[in-house]
Design a protein around this motif. Sequence first.
Motif, short mmCIF file in Angstrom:
data_model
loop_
_atom_site.label_atom_id
_atom_site.label_comp_id
_atom_site.label_asym_id
_atom_site.label_seq_id
_atom_site.Cartn_x
_atom_site.Cartn_y
_atom_site.Cartn_z
N HIS A 1 14.52 3.35 3.60
CA HIS A 1 13.73 4.25 4.74
C HIS A 1 14.82 4.37 5.88
N PRO A 2 15.94 5.19 5.00
CA PRO A 2 17.49 5.13 6.27
C PRO A 2 17.46 5.27 7.68
N GLN B 1 13.75 -13.60 8.64
CA GLN B 1 12.83 -13.02 7.77
C GLN B 1 12.88 -11.95 8.53
N GLY B 2 12.72 -12.17 9.26
CA GLY B 2 12.34 -10.36 10.37
C GLY B 2 13.45 -9.42 10.12
N VAL B 3 14.68 -10.12 9.81
CA VAL B 3 15.97 -9.10 9.87
C VAL B 3 16.27 -8.61 8.47
N ALA B 4 15.47 -10.29 7.57
CA ALA B 4 15.86 -9.69 5.91
C ALA B 4 14.61 -7.90 6.09
N VAL B 5 13.24 -8.75 6.29
CA VAL B 5 12.83 -7.46 5.34
C VAL B 5 12.91 -6.03 6.17
N VAL B 6 13.03 -6.01 7.86
CA VAL B 6 13.49 -4.80 8.06
C VAL B 6 14.22 -4.13 7.52
N GLU B 7 16.23 -4.66 7.76
CA GLU B 7 17.01 -4.33 6.31
C GLU B 7 16.87 -4.14 4.93
N GLU B 8 15.98 -4.76 4.52
CA GLU B 8 15.48 -4.44 3.41
C GLU B 8 14.66 -3.38 3.80
N ALA B 9 13.58 -3.15 4.30
CA ALA B 9 13.51 -1.75 4.52
C ALA B 9 13.61 -0.57 5.26
N PHE C 1 0.77 -1.82 -0.10
CA PHE C 1 0.07 -0.01 -0.17
C PHE C 1 0.67 1.73 -0.29
N PRO C 2 0.76 2.29 -1.06
CA PRO C 2 1.27 3.21 -0.71
C PRO C 2 1.39 4.09 0.13
N GLY C 3 2.56 4.82 0.82
CA GLY C 3 2.88 5.77 1.61
C GLY C 3 2.54 5.67 2.83
N ARG C 4 2.68 3.64 3.41
CA ARG C 4 2.84 2.95 4.61
C ARG C 4 3.70 1.57 4.30
N ALA C 5 4.97 1.89 3.59
CA ALA C 5 5.91 0.89 3.52
C ALA C 5 6.34 0.46 4.62
N ALA C 6 6.34 1.83 4.94
CA ALA C 6 7.63 1.78 6.49
C ALA C 6 7.07 1.41 7.77
N THR C 7 5.81 1.82 8.00
CA THR C 7 4.96 0.67 8.56
C THR C 7 4.68 -0.67 9.25
N ALA C 8 4.16 -0.94 7.47
CA ALA C 8 3.94 -2.09 6.88
C ALA C 8 4.93 -3.06 6.95
N TYR C 9 6.20 -2.87 6.84
CA TYR C 9 7.80 -3.92 7.65
C TYR C 9 7.75 -3.84 8.66
N ASP C 10 7.21 -2.76 9.97
CA ASP C 10 7.85 -2.46 11.06
C ASP C 10 6.39 -3.57 11.52
#
Length: 219
Positions: free
Chosen positions: A123-124, A111-119, A88-97
């Motif tokens: 969103h550094p 998997q958790g580490v991988a997806v959050v590192e990707e995010a 969903f546009p505009g909600r990516a950071a929240t979604a990855y969290d």
Amino acid sequence: VYRETKDAAQAMRYLDEAKAIAPNSRIMTAVRVSILKAEGKEAEARKVLDDHVADCNNFDAYWMRAVYLMEAGEMERAEQDYRRLVTFPGRAATAYDLLGGFYASVGKLDQGVAVVEEALRAHPEDARLKRRLMNLLFSRAQGQDRDKALAILTELEGRQPQDTELMMTRVAQILREASPTPQQLAAAREKLEEVARRAPRNVDAHLTLIRIAMLERQY
């Protein structure tokens, strides 16, 4: 009404009236699902959620169903909904969290580490994602995980020095040391006293103060 009377039929009539005014209300949907679940009508509760997702097709609808599925122990379907959130546009950071939190709760730390590192690559500077990664790394505790997590903790403390959760995290890491120095214990005690001052009902802070007093032999 239902909480007081336990009259599901009456509660549903009120909800039907509310639905005529606000057909896609997230709150009313959550209440309906809660009542159906309390009445043991899991299939009906699931249909309400599925219909809500189909009608709204938005972030909050998928999130609501993901939480329900997770609580019901349907982890594969819950994961699908959590993964849908990141689209969903505009909600990516929240979604990855949230997705990282889901993986943490089911023990899929890699998997958790991988997806959050990707995010974080996208969103550094997002503090929520940094905090999520820090907690995942502390939990996984492989290789350089703890060193990386401590570096993130130090960064977040610099940005949010009054954050009581970060204070408790720092104390926890001090107490993980094999033999904390008197200086480390003093620093931990100071942070715990600050947490207790800001949040007097924080039981963990008070219990940890007692633990430190025992370590310092202050009987």
